[in-house]
Every structure is written in C-alpha cells, then in structure tokens.
Design an enzyme around this catalytic site. Structure first.
Site, PDB file in Angstrom:
ATOM      1  N   CYS A 204       0.827  -1.215   0.000  1.00 58.57           N
ATOM      2  CA  CYS A 204       0.000   0.000   0.000  1.00 58.57           C
ATOM      3  C   CYS A 204       0.859   1.263   0.000  1.00 58.57           C
ATOM      4  CB  CYS A 204      -0.961  -0.008   1.181  1.00 58.57           C
ATOM      5  SG  CYS A 204      -0.137  -0.263   2.769  1.00 58.57           S
TER       6      CYS A 204
ATOM      7  N   ARG B 296      -5.133   4.386  -6.613  1.00 58.26           N
ATOM      8  CA  ARG B 296      -5.832   5.019  -5.493  1.00 58.26           C
ATOM      9  C   ARG B 296      -6.722   6.154  -6.001  1.00 58.26           C
ATOM     10  NH1 ARG B 296      -4.055   5.104  -0.515  1.00 58.26           N
ATOM     11  NH2 ARG B 296      -6.235   5.549  -0.099  1.00 58.26           N
TER      12      ARG B 296
HETATM   13  N1  NVA Z   1      -0.860  -0.065   8.096  1.00 58.36           N
HETATM   14  C1  NVA Z   1      -0.374   1.223   7.641  1.00 58.36           C
HETATM   15  C2  NVA Z   1      -1.043   1.569   6.359  1.00 58.36           C
HETATM   16  C3  NVA Z   1      -0.572   2.860   5.755  1.00 58.36           C
HETATM   17  C4  NVA Z   1      -1.258   3.182   4.446  1.00 58.36           C
HETATM   18  C5  NVA Z   1      -0.641   2.269   8.710  1.00 58.36           C
HETATM   19  O1  NVA Z   1      -1.750   2.285   9.253  1.00 58.36           O
HETATM   20  O2  NVA Z   1       0.250   3.053   8.988  1.00 58.36           O
HETATM   21  N1   CP Z   2      -1.419   3.959   1.089  1.00 59.64           N
HETATM   22  C1   CP Z   2      -1.737   5.096   1.714  1.00 59.64           C
HETATM   23  O1   CP Z   2      -2.794   5.221   2.327  1.00 59.64           O
HETATM   24  O2   CP Z   2      -0.810   6.071   1.597  1.00 59.64           O
HETATM   25  P1   CP Z   2      -0.797   7.452   2.401  1.00 59.64           P
HETATM   26  O3   CP Z   2      -0.563   7.117   3.846  1.00 59.64           O
HETATM   27  O4   CP Z   2       0.348   8.224   1.792  1.00 59.64           O
HETATM   28  O5   CP Z   2      -2.118   8.138   2.209  1.00 59.64           O
END
Ligand code: NVA
Ligand code: CP
Length: 328
Positions: A268, A313
């Site tokens: 992600c 996204r």
């Molecule tokens: N598991 C991560 C996802 C970031 C897009 C977080 O919550 O920091």
């Molecule tokens: N993957 C994602 O949610 O990235 P950001 O934290 O940069 O929004």
C-alpha cells in the site's frame, strides 16, 4: 448500480456486485482521464478532507479525483473536533457545508459517528481497523494484471492484524479470492472477523488461511502483499515488531518460493525498502536493519507493480466519490 448516498466505512458494508461495480467504474474513469476528457461529474460539489494522521497518497488522490471531476476541496487537519467540539456537532456542521466528508484517523468509531450524524456520504481514508479505499485500488490492480479476481490467491505477509490485513481479508472474501495471511500467530487477525469472513467465503467461493509457515503459505501465490511492520500510532512497538517479523521479510527467496514466475508484488506504501529516509536511517542505527518488510531488490523488481497500485488510489477514490454523490 445505485450507490447514491452511501458511506464507505468498511468493505464489509458492500456486496461483491457493488465492489465489482466500483472497480470497473474506476477503470472507466482511468481511461477517461487518459483520453484527456475533462470531467464534470462532481461539478458544484464541495468535499472536506479531515486528517488526524499523515498521508501522501490518500490526501492527493481525493484532491486530484475531486478536481478532475469539477469539485472543490477543503483540507482540514486542525479542526475543533475532539478538542473543543464533539464528533457529533462537527459532523452536523460539516454536513451543512459539504456534500461529502473524508476522514483519516485513529478510531473507527470516529468515522462511524461522522457517518451517523452528518447526513452526507462519509468515506474512510484509513482508521486503525480498516483501509477500504486502499483495497479497492489493490483489487483494480489485481484485475488489471490477471483479468479477473475470482479464484486468485493473494498472500499477505507481515502484520496481519492491522488495517491492511483486515481490509484485504474482507476484500478477498467478498470477491471469491483465496486470502492467505502469513504471520506469527500473535499477529493473526481477530477471530471474530476471521469467522465472519470464513462464513462469507462459503457463499463467494473464496477461502481464508492463516499460517506461520512461510514456504507453504506463499506457494502458488498470484499476489504477494506486505505492509509496514509498524503502523501509524504504533511507533513505540518498533523493537518488538522487528523481532516478531524479521523472518517474514518479502525478499527474492520468498518470491521464488511462490513457484509462480508471474507473481506480482503489492504494497500500500509508504514502504521501508531502502535507506533514503530519516526513519529508515534511525532504524538502521537502532536495529541494524536497512530494509524491513520488503527488500529493495523485490521492490524494484519486474514483479513489483506498487506504483500502478498507488496511481489506482486516485481512480478508485474518484469512482467512490462519483458513485456515492451523483452516480455515473
Ligand atoms: N498499516 C499502515 C497503512 C498505511 C497506508 C498504517 O496504518 O500506517
Ligand atoms: N497507502 C496510503 O494510504 O498512503 P498514504 O498514507 O500516503 O495516504
């Protein structure tokens, strides 16, 4: 498909047909943007983006998606909510000004309350529990690579009880995919969610496997997925997580163990795969690690489609806003 007025708080609330519609709609919006056509679907709409946690992709995806279709956006990080004003009152006020509300933050309860009281569609941009818009982008990326979702095997390696582990398990179960979490037992997702999704899989033809066995877990994967070992808000647990997860790093040996030369790698993002960032350098100084959940080699390999995934996204978030605000 009529999704007007709906919230997006978790993909649990959406049927497989609705999820497939959003993915396909995103694909159409992607082509529309690539063709240079100027969008008007959200003309006259006002959208507010509430952020308690940091973001690059989610904030920018919402903004660009809104602008592309003619909406106006307010980015709000210093509101009174939770300080001088309740979530309920904030929701009512924002609902009087705006046509839609995005929220990224800690508690799922906050986004649920915004949805309950605002009177306009509310979209989760991530909470501690779920990250539904991310999974829509992930599913679009899988569909682009394999043609269809049903029957594909997605193996998620690492912290399987975080927002990504939960949301990928839900998304895969909904779409009849085979979801495997490869993780230490202490980081398996909650039993209640696993049981709920296993029951759903009986209808959709999907399956859920939780295992500590890396080799067996990744064998036959179409998609290898990982996320950071320490999510936003859990920074104090860094040392403990590194200890738990260092065997679960996605590296070339793991890619080979899939026995699938066409396996794709997803993440992600953001990701600790090199030493460029300050945080990575601190981790190197404290723990001697220069790469964490994925090696730089895999991240930059032909298997990796993480930047297509990141671009998606924007297209999927655009589909969510258009579908829930105005329709196609
Ligand atoms: N598991 C991560 C996802 C970031 C897009 C977080 O919550 O920091
Ligand atoms: N993957 C994602 O949610 O990235 P950001 O934290 O940069 O929004």
């Amino acid at each position: 498909m009529d999704l007007k007025g709906r919230h997006l708080l978790t993909l649990k609330d959406y049927s497989p047909e609705e999820i497939q519609y959003l993915i396909d709609f995103a694909g159409r919006l992607k082509k529309k943007k690539q063709s240079g056509e100027i969008g008007q679907l959200l003309k006259g709409k006002n959208i507010v983006l509430l952020f308690e946690k940091t973001s690059t992709r989610t904030r920018c995806a919402f903004e660009v998606a809104a602008f592309d279709e003619g909406a106006n956006v307010t980015f709000l990080t210093n509101s009174q909510m939770g300080k001088k004003e309740s979530i309920e009152d904030t929701a009512i006020v924002l609902g009087r000004f705006y046509d839609g509300i995005e929220f990224r933050g800690f508690k799922q309860e906050t986004v649920n309350l915004l949805a309950q009281h605002s009177g306009v569609p509310v979209w989760s941009g991530l909470t501690d529990l779920y990250h539904p818009t991310q999974v829509l982008a992930d599913l679009l990326t899988v569909q682009e690579n394999f043609g269809e979702l049903k029957g594909r095997k997605l193996v998620y390696v690492g912290d399987a009880r975080n927002n990504m582990g939960n949301s990928l398990m839900i998304g895969c179960s909904k779409m009849g995919m085979h979801f495997v979490a490869v993780a230490p037992k202490s980081l398996f997702p909650e039993d209640q969610l696993v049981d709920e999704m296993k029951e759903l899989c009986q209808k959709t033809g999907g399956s859920i496997t939780l295992t500590e066995d890396i080799k067996a877990g990744v064998a036959g994967a179409d998609v290898l997925y990982t996320d950071v070992w320490v999510s936003m808000g859990e920074e104090a647990q860094m040392a403990e997580r590194i200890k738990l997860l260092s065997d679960y790093q996605v590296n070339m040996e793991m890619v080979k163990a899939t026995n699938n030369p066409d396996v794709i790698f997803l993440h992600c993002l953001p990701s600790f795969h090199d030493l460029e960032t300050q945080v990575a350098q601190d981790v190197k100084a404290r723990f001697g690690l220069s790469e964490m959940e994925v090696t730089d080699e895999v991240f930059r390999s032909r298997h990796s489609v993480v930047f297509d995934e990141a671009e998606n996204r924007m297209h999927t978030i655009k589909a969510v806003m258009c579908a829930t605000l105005v329709g196609e």
